[in-house]
Design a protein around this motif. Sequence first.
Motif, PDB file in Angstrom:
ATOM      1  N   GLY A 101       0.819  -1.206   0.000  1.00 42.37           N
ATOM      2  CA  GLY A 101       0.000   0.000   0.000  1.00 42.37           C
ATOM      3  C   GLY A 101       0.848   1.249   0.000  1.00 42.37           C
ATOM      4  O   GLY A 101       2.076   1.162   0.091  1.00 42.37           O
ATOM      5  N   PRO A 102       0.212   2.447  -0.093  1.00 40.61           N
ATOM      6  CA  PRO A 102       0.982   3.688  -0.192  1.00 40.61           C
ATOM      7  C   PRO A 102       1.972   3.875   0.960  1.00 40.61           C
ATOM      8  O   PRO A 102       3.052   4.424   0.770  1.00 40.61           O
ATOM      9  N   ALA A 103       1.610   3.385   2.145  1.00 39.19           N
ATOM     10  CA  ALA A 103       2.497   3.566   3.289  1.00 39.19           C
ATOM     11  C   ALA A 103       3.723   2.665   3.204  1.00 39.19           C
ATOM     12  O   ALA A 103       4.704   2.883   3.899  1.00 39.19           O
ATOM     13  N   ASP A 104       3.667   1.636   2.369  1.00 41.93           N
ATOM     14  CA  ASP A 104       4.792   0.711   2.238  1.00 41.93           C
ATOM     15  C   ASP A 104       5.665   1.011   1.038  1.00 41.93           C
ATOM     16  O   ASP A 104       6.698   0.381   0.848  1.00 41.93           O
ATOM     17  N   THR A 105       5.237   1.959   0.221  1.00 39.24           N
ATOM     18  CA  THR A 105       5.887   2.194  -1.057  1.00 39.24           C
ATOM     19  C   THR A 105       7.385   2.406  -0.913  1.00 39.24           C
ATOM     20  O   THR A 105       8.171   1.911  -1.715  1.00 39.24           O
ATOM     21  N   ARG A 106       7.783   3.137   0.130  1.00 38.00           N
ATOM     22  CA  ARG A 106       9.200   3.442   0.283  1.00 38.00           C
ATOM     23  C   ARG A 106      10.046   2.205   0.559  1.00 38.00           C
ATOM     24  O   ARG A 106      11.266   2.288   0.553  1.00 38.00           O
ATOM     25  N   LYS A 107       9.386   1.081   0.841  1.00 36.52           N
ATOM     26  CA  LYS A 107      10.136  -0.143   1.121  1.00 36.52           C
ATOM     27  C   LYS A 107      10.433  -0.951  -0.136  1.00 36.52           C
ATOM     28  O   LYS A 107      11.050  -2.011  -0.064  1.00 36.52           O
ATOM     29  N   LEU A 108      10.009  -0.435  -1.294  1.00 33.82           N
ATOM     30  CA  LEU A 108      10.163  -1.199  -2.527  1.00 33.82           C
ATOM     31  C   LEU A 108      11.620  -1.587  -2.777  1.00 33.82           C
ATOM     32  O   LEU A 108      11.912  -2.684  -3.225  1.00 33.82           O
ATOM     33  N   ARG A 109      12.545  -0.672  -2.484  1.00 29.15           N
ATOM     34  CA  ARG A 109      13.962  -0.995  -2.741  1.00 29.15           C
ATOM     35  C   ARG A 109      14.469  -2.078  -1.783  1.00 29.15           C
ATOM     36  O   ARG A 109      15.340  -2.861  -2.135  1.00 29.15           O
ATOM     37  N   GLN A 110      13.897  -2.123  -0.568  1.00 27.03           N
ATOM     38  CA  GLN A 110      14.262  -3.212   0.346  1.00 27.03           C
ATOM     39  C   GLN A 110      13.797  -4.541  -0.222  1.00 27.03           C
ATOM     40  O   GLN A 110      14.471  -5.562  -0.116  1.00 27.03           O
ATOM     41  N   GLU A 111      12.596  -4.505  -0.823  1.00 23.98           N
ATOM     42  CA  GLU A 111      12.049  -5.739  -1.379  1.00 23.98           C
ATOM     43  C   GLU A 111      12.884  -6.181  -2.575  1.00 23.98           C
ATOM     44  O   GLU A 111      13.163  -7.366  -2.740  1.00 23.98           O
ATOM     45  N   ALA A 112      13.311  -5.216  -3.381  1.00 28.64           N
ATOM     46  CA  ALA A 112      14.183  -5.550  -4.507  1.00 28.64           C
ATOM     47  C   ALA A 112      15.483  -6.165  -3.976  1.00 28.64           C
ATOM     48  O   ALA A 112      16.008  -7.130  -4.548  1.00 28.64           O
ATOM     49  N   GLY A 113      15.985  -5.626  -2.882  1.00 31.94           N
ATOM     50  CA  GLY A 113      17.193  -6.170  -2.262  1.00 31.94           C
ATOM     51  C   GLY A 113      16.986  -7.606  -1.805  1.00 31.94           C
ATOM     52  O   GLY A 113      17.871  -8.452  -1.936  1.00 31.94           O
ATOM     53  N   ASN A 114      15.785  -7.900  -1.299  1.00 31.02           N
ATOM     54  CA  ASN A 114      15.477  -9.274  -0.907  1.00 31.02           C
ATOM     55  C   ASN A 114      15.408 -10.201  -2.121  1.00 31.02           C
ATOM     56  O   ASN A 114      15.755 -11.378  -2.023  1.00 31.02           O
ATOM     57  N   ALA A 115      14.949  -9.661  -3.252  1.00 32.93           N
ATOM     58  CA  ALA A 115      14.950 -10.479  -4.475  1.00 32.93           C
ATOM     59  C   ALA A 115      16.381 -10.840  -4.850  1.00 32.93           C
ATOM     60  O   ALA A 115      16.659 -11.957  -5.295  1.00 32.93           O
ATOM     61  N   VAL A 116      17.310  -9.896  -4.646  1.00 35.07           N
ATOM     62  CA  VAL A 116      18.727 -10.167  -4.924  1.00 35.07           C
ATOM     63  C   VAL A 116      19.246 -11.246  -3.972  1.00 35.07           C
ATOM     64  O   VAL A 116      19.944 -12.175  -4.375  1.00 35.07           O
ATOM     65  N   ALA A 117      18.848 -11.130  -2.707  1.00 34.74           N
ATOM     66  CA  ALA A 117      19.275 -12.144  -1.723  1.00 34.74           C
ATOM     67  C   ALA A 117      18.761 -13.529  -2.105  1.00 34.74           C
ATOM     68  O   ALA A 117      19.312 -14.536  -1.679  1.00 34.74           O
ATOM     69  N   ASN A 118      17.699 -13.555  -2.926  1.00 33.94           N
ATOM     70  CA  ASN A 118      17.126 -14.836  -3.333  1.00 33.94           C
ATOM     71  C   ASN A 118      17.375 -15.146  -4.806  1.00 33.94           C
ATOM     72  O   ASN A 118      16.560 -15.788  -5.465  1.00 33.94           O
ATOM     73  N   GLY A 119      18.485 -14.645  -5.317  1.00 35.49           N
ATOM     74  CA  GLY A 119      18.958 -15.121  -6.611  1.00 35.49           C
ATOM     75  C   GLY A 119      18.820 -14.188  -7.796  1.00 35.49           C
ATOM     76  O   GLY A 119      19.318 -14.485  -8.878  1.00 35.49           O
ATOM     77  N   LEU A 120      18.116 -13.075  -7.643  1.00 34.53           N
ATOM     78  CA  LEU A 120      17.989 -12.145  -8.774  1.00 34.53           C
ATOM     79  C   LEU A 120      19.296 -11.364  -8.923  1.00 34.53           C
ATOM     80  O   LEU A 120      19.803 -10.824  -7.936  1.00 34.53           O
ATOM     81  N   PRO A 121      19.869 -11.281 -10.141  1.00 34.04           N
ATOM     82  CA  PRO A 121      21.090 -10.485 -10.291  1.00 34.04           C
ATOM     83  C   PRO A 121      20.856  -9.036  -9.868  1.00 34.04           C
ATOM     84  O   PRO A 121      19.768  -8.481 -10.092  1.00 34.04           O
ATOM     85  N   TYR A 122      21.878  -8.428  -9.282  1.00 37.16           N
ATOM     86  CA  TYR A 122      21.765  -7.069  -8.748  1.00 37.16           C
ATOM     87  C   TYR A 122      21.251  -6.085  -9.797  1.00 37.16           C
ATOM     88  O   TYR A 122      20.318  -5.307  -9.543  1.00 37.16           O
ATOM     89  N   GLU A 123      21.863  -6.114 -10.970  1.00 36.40           N
ATOM     90  CA  GLU A 123      21.478  -5.160 -12.015  1.00 36.40           C
ATOM     91  C   GLU A 123      20.023  -5.362 -12.444  1.00 36.40           C
ATOM     92  O   GLU A 123      19.336  -4.406 -12.806  1.00 36.40           O
ATOM     93  N   ALA A 124      19.566  -6.620 -12.408  1.00 35.97           N
ATOM     94  CA  ALA A 124      18.181  -6.900 -12.785  1.00 35.97           C
ATOM     95  C   ALA A 124      17.222  -6.304 -11.753  1.00 35.97           C
ATOM     96  O   ALA A 124      16.130  -5.827 -12.104  1.00 35.97           O
ATOM     97  N   ALA A 125      17.628  -6.325 -10.487  1.00 37.99           N
ATOM     98  CA  ALA A 125      16.777  -5.731  -9.448  1.00 37.99           C
ATOM     99  C   ALA A 125      16.697  -4.219  -9.633  1.00 37.99           C
ATOM    100  O   ALA A 125      15.613  -3.623  -9.530  1.00 37.99           O
ATOM    101  N   LEU A 126      17.845  -3.592  -9.932  1.00 40.34           N
ATOM    102  CA  LEU A 126      17.828  -2.146 -10.192  1.00 40.34           C
ATOM    103  C   LEU A 126      16.977  -1.835 -11.420  1.00 40.34           C
ATOM    104  O   LEU A 126      16.225  -0.863 -11.442  1.00 40.34           O
ATOM    105  N   ALA A 127      17.082  -2.697 -12.439  1.00 42.98           N
ATOM    106  CA  ALA A 127      16.267  -2.498 -13.645  1.00 42.98           C
ATOM    107  C   ALA A 127      14.780  -2.572 -13.302  1.00 42.98           C
ATOM    108  O   ALA A 127      13.958  -1.833 -13.851  1.00 42.98           O
ATOM    109  N   GLY A 128      14.444  -3.460 -12.364  1.00 47.22           N
ATOM    110  CA  GLY A 128      13.047  -3.611 -11.952  1.00 47.22           C
ATOM    111  C   GLY A 128      12.491  -2.376 -11.272  1.00 47.22           C
ATOM    112  O   GLY A 128      11.269  -2.198 -11.171  1.00 47.22           O
ATOM    113  N   LEU A 129      13.387  -1.501 -10.800  1.00 43.14           N
ATOM    114  CA  LEU A 129      12.965  -0.257 -10.143  1.00 43.14           C
ATOM    115  C   LEU A 129      13.075   0.948 -11.077  1.00 43.14           C
ATOM    116  O   LEU A 129      12.709   2.063 -10.705  1.00 43.14           O
ATOM    117  N   THR A 130      13.643   0.727 -12.275  1.00 41.43           N
ATOM    118  CA  THR A 130      13.945   1.880 -13.136  1.00 41.43           C
ATOM    119  C   THR A 130      13.491   1.647 -14.580  1.00 41.43           C
ATOM    120  O   THR A 130      12.359   1.963 -14.936  1.00 41.43           O
TER     121      THR A 130
END
Lengths: 353, 424
Positions: free
Chosen positions: B319-348
Amino acid sequence: MKYRKLFFLATALVMLQLPMVSMAEPYASTYTPLPSDPVLIVNATILTGTGERIEGGSLLMSEGVIREIRADSQISENKQTTVIDAQGRWLTPGLIDVHSHLGVYASPNLNAHSDGNEISNPVTARVWAEHSIWPQDPGFSRALAGGVTSLQVLPGSANLIGGRGVTLKNVPAVSYQAMKFPGAPQGLKMACGENPKRVYGERKQTPTTRMGNVAGYRAQWIEAQKYIRDWEDYEKAGKSKKAKDKAKRPIRDLRLETLAGALKGDILVHMHCYRADEMMTIMDMADEFGYKVTAFHHAVEAYKIADKLAEKGICGALWADWWGFKAEAYDGIQENIALVDRPEGSCAIVHSD
Amino acid sequence: MNQQTPLFRKYISVLFASTLLILSFAASAQSIFINDATVYTMSSHGVLQAADLLIRDGRIKAIGSDLSAPPDARVIEAGGRPVTPGFFAGITALGLQGIGAEAATADSRLITEAMRPEFDVTTAYNPHATAIPVTRIEGYTWTMLGANRAGSMIGGLGQGVSLDGAYDSFLGAKVLFIDVGSDASEQSGGSRAAQWMLLSQALAESHSDVRWSPDALLTEAGRRVLAEFVGNGIVVFDVDRASDILQVLEFTTKYKINPVITGGAEAWMVADQLAAAGVPVILNPLLNLPVSFDQLGSRLDNAAILHEAGVSISFETAGPADTRKLRQEAGNAVANGLPYEAALAGLTVNPAQIFDLGDDIGVLKENARADLVIWSGDPLEVTSAADQVIINGKAIPMVSRQTLLLDRYLPENPNLPRAYIKPQ
């Protein structure tokens, strides 16, 4: 054989005569650590949980107990010891989640799994969260995979006084008793603010307001004080069986038993409360009735009264950054935990919910 | 007696700095020169070390080594810190919702069982919503306004919007939102099978000449909107179960609709089909519980599996109150096998492409929109923060209602209550 039967009968009769306070712990923990060979972890960055950080440290455990921690790798091992090279990774105590609803709101989120709020009366101090727990909730193993090894499962916050919470180790088990943390005190879940007044207000029942909330708690504490007195009077009436028979034995009441336990400090009070002003009211109420609030939970505005909480020795069990989903969560800030932690003697806790 | 503790002095300096920032935000034409940054271009140029950026008139004018700052430019010394494009905040109700639990402040959904694809949430957008500064000072510069289902399985129309605080900073074309699966089945007679029946009927209506019939699902405006989305518009389907995702692929192929999947808890099970169809997935990478029966296959490496299969991914939160945590979630995707650059791409760059915004946004290159963030450290780590956010070429004031609350309650002055503020 015959004698044994007689013995059981006699025991049963004695049990019936005893007042509730001296009965054996009901629904007792049956948790025991699994059998295990010794494990030695070397080359770890150890955070002891007591404020110490050990670089390149080693830790030996066996039979569920930490045997030795050293700042080097000089711990002796035997043939059975499994050695794990942490390669500099972190080693911490298992995480403790002081506010969980795992097991009482089990996944999948079905109507059949909604067992966390007994929404039938604003005061349900009689219920125990442990009696709702489904040990198969997949949340327990997911939390374990995330580093959580102990958690307090509380009833929800629909009611002013929701009932007793239980502390568990989230291990695979067929009963919650086999997960129950040995010796952990029970908690009492209470709730401030919007939730109780919304849930009952919508039904045109009390409480419909925050003042109704406070009147609701106070009436309960008054009853609990009387309950304690009645039992004390009964106990004082006389030691002999004859004198006991003469005195009127109070009727055991599950609701008042819980509240009396909270007033005496045997059951720890965990109170869902967001706003600083409401927490101040609750602290005054605790003084009025002579009990202690162990922790305010969620406490989105705890940073405004961090000094007061530290002075009173009350913990803030807090979200890292959740805010804005309801009016009483509107003043949430990212620094809440850090500010609650700042004063001397403070107690800041991160929880999940 | 000097009551000015170090914290109090810090408070004063923060106030002073905030005022300066607000003043500088008001200045219209501003050149900014960022010196010595680690620039994540999110383009074929990859990551540039020790690079400089020149920003003017809302655009990136130059990126390269050893650029020289124009005399009028405000110079920001990055000192090697990471610079990324401004992050995508996910599909949200930012600017459409004040307090989730207060119906009077929530405008992101139409509570009706009637199908009203013409319901357009952008007309309710409020750039002054508290959550917008709260979100953008954490590095998020744009979002996709979503139309949530609340009765009908067709939520309505949303659109991308820049979080620059203007009333009309919409990005790209309108997007249609449709929700299928168990959470929408109450509105389709209790069965998800009826959802496809009703959606097919609606699409047939949208292309029919029949003006009205007693069984009609759509208004005339609704027919027009649906007809527009066939063949060119983007339709976001909120769907989790693998079999339902395959139904979406079949349905959208049949009706020539460009689908985007959100939710996608079980998307990993049909990763190859999604990749073959070129359908992107916007997912919550922390979903690891079977929260509903549609999400029994939830797993933490969903993003990694989809990316590996060649699916374009992006991220969403609750929800809107959690939006700022999106980059943390992307970081967790990296911790679970997503390449770093792919996670950044997912945010940009990925969400910019998913919503067909061209290559003007989500990448750092010459003449692109100057939406970017200078980070204190790795943007996917929780211990890092956005030091300065630049939107449309302007350094935004790093102030929100929450930083003001901190300023108000942080000072320690034993002679005054904590809540004290000097009357103005």
